[in-house]
Design a protein around this motif. Structure first.
Motif, PDB file in Angstrom:
ATOM      1  N   ALA A   1       0.698  -0.857   0.016  1.00  0.00           N
ATOM      2  CA  ALA A   1       0.119   0.124   0.051  1.00  0.00           C
ATOM      3  C   ALA A   1       0.843   1.090   0.056  1.00  0.00           C
ATOM      4  CB  ALA A   1      -1.010  -0.139   1.280  1.00  0.00           C
ATOM      5  N   VAL A   2       0.369   2.507  -0.718  1.00  0.00           N
ATOM      6  CA  VAL A   2       1.095   3.616  -0.860  1.00  0.00           C
ATOM      7  C   VAL A   2       0.833   4.350   0.499  1.00  0.00           C
ATOM      8  CG1 VAL A   2       1.507   5.699  -1.978  1.00  0.00           C
ATOM      9  CG2 VAL A   2       1.171   3.773  -3.268  1.00  0.00           C
ATOM     10  N   ASP A   3       1.665   4.815   1.269  1.00  0.00           N
ATOM     11  CA  ASP A   3       1.567   5.607   2.434  1.00  0.00           C
ATOM     12  C   ASP A   3       1.088   6.976   2.149  1.00  0.00           C
ATOM     13  OD1 ASP A   3       1.439   6.999   5.031  1.00  0.00           O
ATOM     14  OD2 ASP A   3       2.911   5.781   5.730  1.00  0.00           O
ATOM     15  N   LEU A   4       0.025   7.628   2.048  1.00  0.00           N
ATOM     16  CA  LEU A   4      -0.022   8.964   1.669  1.00  0.00           C
ATOM     17  C   LEU A   4       0.443   9.919   2.364  1.00  0.00           C
ATOM     18  CD1 LEU A   4      -3.948   9.197   0.562  1.00  0.00           C
ATOM     19  CD2 LEU A   4      -1.887   8.369  -0.724  1.00  0.00           C
ATOM     20  N   ASP A   5       0.688   9.752   3.697  1.00  0.00           N
ATOM     21  CA  ASP A   5       1.337  10.615   4.555  1.00  0.00           C
ATOM     22  C   ASP A   5       2.933  10.860   4.181  1.00  0.00           C
ATOM     23  OD1 ASP A   5      -1.032  10.891   5.838  1.00  0.00           O
ATOM     24  OD2 ASP A   5      -0.681   9.541   7.350  1.00  0.00           O
ATOM     25  N   THR A   6       3.393   9.764   3.632  1.00  0.00           N
ATOM     26  CA  THR A   6       4.864   9.971   3.457  1.00  0.00           C
ATOM     27  C   THR A   6       5.110  10.453   1.848  1.00  0.00           C
ATOM     28  OG1 THR A   6       5.228   7.666   2.662  1.00  0.00           O
ATOM     29  CG2 THR A   6       5.652   8.055   4.930  1.00  0.00           C
ATOM     30  N   LEU A   7       4.085  10.739   1.242  1.00  0.00           N
ATOM     31  CA  LEU A   7       4.200  10.926  -0.347  1.00  0.00           C
ATOM     32  C   LEU A   7       4.899  12.379  -0.562  1.00  0.00           C
ATOM     33  CD1 LEU A   7       1.341   9.419  -2.425  1.00  0.00           C
ATOM     34  CD2 LEU A   7       4.025   8.842  -2.418  1.00  0.00           C
ATOM     35  N   PRO A   8       4.234  13.543   0.179  1.00  0.00           N
ATOM     36  CA  PRO A   8       4.553  14.767  -0.200  1.00  0.00           C
ATOM     37  C   PRO A   8       6.139  14.990  -0.014  1.00  0.00           C
ATOM     38  CG  PRO A   8       2.693  14.924   0.930  1.00  0.00           C
ATOM     39  CD  PRO A   8       3.092  13.626   1.093  1.00  0.00           C
ATOM     40  N   GLY A   9       6.957  15.331  -0.985  1.00  0.00           N
ATOM     41  CA  GLY A   9       8.052  15.531  -0.903  1.00  0.00           C
ATOM     42  C   GLY A   9       9.105  14.697  -1.091  1.00  0.00           C
ATOM     43  N   ARG A  10       8.579  13.483  -1.267  1.00  0.00           N
ATOM     44  CA  ARG A  10       9.220  11.914  -1.540  1.00  0.00           C
ATOM     45  C   ARG A  10       9.564  11.710  -2.825  1.00  0.00           C
ATOM     46  NH1 ARG A  10       7.384   6.200   0.852  1.00  0.00           N
ATOM     47  NH2 ARG A  10       9.387   5.060   0.496  1.00  0.00           N
ATOM     48  N   PRO A  11      10.601  11.310  -3.443  1.00  0.00           N
ATOM     49  CA  PRO A  11      10.750  10.589  -5.000  1.00  0.00           C
ATOM     50  C   PRO A  11       9.869   9.513  -4.840  1.00  0.00           C
ATOM     51  CG  PRO A  11      12.882  11.528  -4.058  1.00  0.00           C
ATOM     52  CD  PRO A  11      12.084  11.423  -2.827  1.00  0.00           C
ATOM     53  N   LEU A  12       9.024   9.315  -6.059  1.00  0.00           N
ATOM     54  CA  LEU A  12       8.194   8.263  -6.221  1.00  0.00           C
ATOM     55  C   LEU A  12       9.001   7.241  -6.523  1.00  0.00           C
ATOM     56  CD1 LEU A  12       5.169   9.738  -8.590  1.00  0.00           C
ATOM     57  CD2 LEU A  12       5.368   9.224  -6.012  1.00  0.00           C
ATOM     58  N   ALA A  13      10.080   7.149  -6.897  1.00  0.00           N
ATOM     59  CA  ALA A  13      11.123   6.039  -7.180  1.00  0.00           C
ATOM     60  C   ALA A  13      11.102   5.297  -5.822  1.00  0.00           C
ATOM     61  CB  ALA A  13      12.432   6.368  -7.763  1.00  0.00           C
ATOM     62  N   ASP A  14      11.296   6.006  -4.616  1.00  0.00           N
ATOM     63  CA  ASP A  14      11.627   5.389  -3.589  1.00  0.00           C
ATOM     64  C   ASP A  14      10.248   4.445  -2.942  1.00  0.00           C
ATOM     65  OD1 ASP A  14      13.756   7.050  -3.579  1.00  0.00           O
ATOM     66  OD2 ASP A  14      12.923   8.381  -1.697  1.00  0.00           O
ATOM     67  N   LEU A  15       9.367   4.579  -3.765  1.00  0.00           N
ATOM     68  CA  LEU A  15       8.271   3.499  -3.324  1.00  0.00           C
ATOM     69  C   LEU A  15       8.597   2.077  -3.472  1.00  0.00           C
ATOM     70  CD1 LEU A  15       4.940   5.480  -4.609  1.00  0.00           C
ATOM     71  CD2 LEU A  15       5.912   5.332  -2.260  1.00  0.00           C
ATOM     72  N   PHE A  16       9.622   2.056  -4.466  1.00  0.00           N
ATOM     73  CA  PHE A  16       9.929   0.486  -4.910  1.00  0.00           C
ATOM     74  C   PHE A  16      11.284   0.174  -4.512  1.00  0.00           C
ATOM     75  CE2 PHE A  16       7.312   3.092  -7.764  1.00  0.00           C
ATOM     76  CZ  PHE A  16       6.077   2.236  -7.842  1.00  0.00           C
ATOM     77  N   PRO A  17      11.612  -1.178  -4.321  1.00  0.00           N
ATOM     78  CA  PRO A  17      12.705  -1.628  -3.688  1.00  0.00           C
ATOM     79  C   PRO A  17      13.759  -1.662  -4.603  1.00  0.00           C
ATOM     80  CG  PRO A  17      11.272  -3.279  -4.108  1.00  0.00           C
ATOM     81  CD  PRO A  17      10.491  -2.189  -4.261  1.00  0.00           C
ATOM     82  N   HIS A  18      13.853  -1.680  -5.902  1.00  0.00           N
ATOM     83  CA  HIS A  18      14.502  -1.580  -7.099  1.00  0.00           C
ATOM     84  C   HIS A  18      14.677  -0.445  -7.766  1.00  0.00           C
ATOM     85  CE1 HIS A  18      15.371  -5.756  -5.775  1.00  0.00           C
ATOM     86  NE2 HIS A  18      14.231  -6.094  -6.005  1.00  0.00           N
ATOM     87  N   PRO A  19      15.480   0.172  -8.398  1.00  0.00           N
ATOM     88  CA  PRO A  19      15.377   1.451  -9.111  1.00  0.00           C
ATOM     89  C   PRO A  19      14.514   1.185 -10.403  1.00  0.00           C
ATOM     90  CG  PRO A  19      17.793   0.869  -8.594  1.00  0.00           C
ATOM     91  CD  PRO A  19      16.998  -0.416  -8.313  1.00  0.00           C
ATOM     92  N   VAL A  20      13.789   2.253 -10.631  1.00  0.00           N
ATOM     93  CA  VAL A  20      12.912   2.240 -11.967  1.00  0.00           C
ATOM     94  C   VAL A  20      13.112   3.492 -12.644  1.00  0.00           C
ATOM     95  CG1 VAL A  20      11.163   0.961 -10.659  1.00  0.00           C
ATOM     96  CG2 VAL A  20      11.166   3.376 -10.372  1.00  0.00           C
ATOM     97  N   ARG A  21      12.806   3.562 -13.960  1.00  0.00           N
ATOM     98  CA  ARG A  21      13.308   4.725 -14.728  1.00  0.00           C
ATOM     99  C   ARG A  21      12.095   5.666 -14.945  1.00  0.00           C
ATOM    100  NH1 ARG A  21      11.174   3.911 -19.985  1.00  0.00           N
ATOM    101  NH2 ARG A  21      10.402   1.929 -20.285  1.00  0.00           N
ATOM    102  N   ALA A  22      10.910   5.364 -14.227  1.00  0.00           N
ATOM    103  CA  ALA A  22       9.722   6.226 -14.438  1.00  0.00           C
ATOM    104  C   ALA A  22       8.844   5.411 -13.620  1.00  0.00           C
ATOM    105  CB  ALA A  22       9.301   6.120 -15.943  1.00  0.00           C
ATOM    106  N   VAL A  23       7.439   6.253 -13.458  1.00  0.00           N
ATOM    107  CA  VAL A  23       6.419   5.660 -12.598  1.00  0.00           C
ATOM    108  C   VAL A  23       5.122   6.075 -13.341  1.00  0.00           C
ATOM    109  CG1 VAL A  23       5.387   5.848 -10.214  1.00  0.00           C
ATOM    110  CG2 VAL A  23       7.703   6.095 -10.270  1.00  0.00           C
ATOM    111  N   ARG A  24       4.376   5.177 -13.471  1.00  0.00           N
ATOM    112  CA  ARG A  24       2.895   5.233 -13.943  1.00  0.00           C
ATOM    113  C   ARG A  24       1.785   4.772 -13.074  1.00  0.00           C
ATOM    114  NH1 ARG A  24       4.491   2.381 -19.764  1.00  0.00           N
ATOM    115  NH2 ARG A  24       5.745   3.966 -20.428  1.00  0.00           N
ATOM    116  N   LEU A  25       0.604   5.564 -13.210  1.00  0.00           N
ATOM    117  CA  LEU A  25      -0.573   5.479 -12.423  1.00  0.00           C
ATOM    118  C   LEU A  25      -1.686   4.644 -13.254  1.00  0.00           C
ATOM    119  CD1 LEU A  25      -2.318   5.817  -9.875  1.00  0.00           C
ATOM    120  CD2 LEU A  25      -2.512   8.165 -10.767  1.00  0.00           C
ATOM    121  N   GLU A  26      -2.477   3.653 -12.567  1.00  0.00           N
ATOM    122  CA  GLU A  26      -3.754   3.306 -13.316  1.00  0.00           C
ATOM    123  C   GLU A  26      -4.766   3.540 -12.242  1.00  0.00           C
ATOM    124  OE1 GLU A  26      -5.839  -0.771 -15.179  1.00  0.00           O
ATOM    125  OE2 GLU A  26      -3.787  -0.622 -15.288  1.00  0.00           O
TER     126      GLU A  26
END
Length: 233
Positions: free
Chosen positions: A39-64
């Motif tokens: 689950a995405v923790d909304l409280d930690t999102l502001p100011g945080r790079p989205l790539a940090d949500l994932f345990p391995h490096p990602v080159r882009a982030v997409r939303l469905e």
């Protein structure tokens, strides 16, 4: 026919049921065991790079948005292991199914949001996404319910804010009136450009398209899907 004005003060995007038939035991177990880590923790999102949500490096982030049974979300995550995917779905049965698939397949590039998507959109960083998909959203065909359609001024502004320049907003529907509704709004918005150059560009699905159960049902019932892509300018 005159359309109702968009209600920009609306604070929530989700209308309808949040739960269907009783979850299978395995699905309920996955929700309890695996959803907390996905689950995405909304409280930690502001100011945080989205790539940090994932345990391995990602080159882009997409939303469905509103991924239903998760067929497209999971297929895309498997096809693009170097891209991070956030799936938002308010219907608990869809969240349960996607959670089970992500866990069983061991996908590390998927995160899930099991609630109304608007709070998520409002916390995502400006220009943080390279693609947003809205596939077969509820068309709310009755005129008195048009105000519930997701494609409206306030949500278009939200999508414009979170998409990077050159990013894509993709929309699929089998309802002709909703396609026309969306085209009117997006082609009139100076922040977006419709990418279609010919009819086949919106009649044919995108590369790698896996199809969905809803789409198969629509085709059986004689409704033809359309696939619309808009570029963020």
């Amino acid at each position: 026919m005159t359309e109702p004005a968009d209600d920009n003060a609306r604070s929530a995007a989700f209308y309808g049921r949040r739960k269907g038939k009783k979850l299978r035991t395995a699905q309920a177990d996955h929700l309890e065991r695996d959803l907390p880590r996905l689950a995405v923790d909304l409280d930690t999102l502001p100011g945080r790079p989205l790539a940090d949500l994932f345990p391995h490096p990602v080159r882009a982030v997409r939303l469905e948005i509103g991924f239903g049974g998760g067929e497209h979300l999971i297929s895309e995550a498997q096809r693009h292991p170097d891209i991070g995917f956030i799936g938002a779905e308010a219907f608990i049965n869809g969240i349960a199914k996607a959670t089970a698939m992500v866990a069983d397949l061991g996908l590390s590039n998927v995160r899930l949001h099991g609630d109304d998507v608007v709070p998520l959109l409002d916390r995502l960083p400006e220009g943080g996404l390279d693609q947003v998909d809205l596939l077969y959203p509820d068309p709310w065909p009755k005129r008195r319910h048009w105000k519930r359609r997701f494609v409206r001024a306030d949500n278009i502004a939200r999508i414009a804010r979170i998409l990077a320049s050159g990013g894509r907003f993709r929309f699929a529907t089998d309802i002709e009136s909703y396609a026309a509704w969306t085209l009117r709004r997006l082609t009139a918005d100076p922040r977006f450009e419709w990418t279609a150059a010919r009819a086949d560009d919106w009649r044919r699905p995108w590369e790698g398209w896996p199809g969905t159960r809803y789409e198969a049902k629509a085709k059986r019932e004689g409704r033809l899907p359309g696939y619309y892509e808009f570029r963020r300018l």
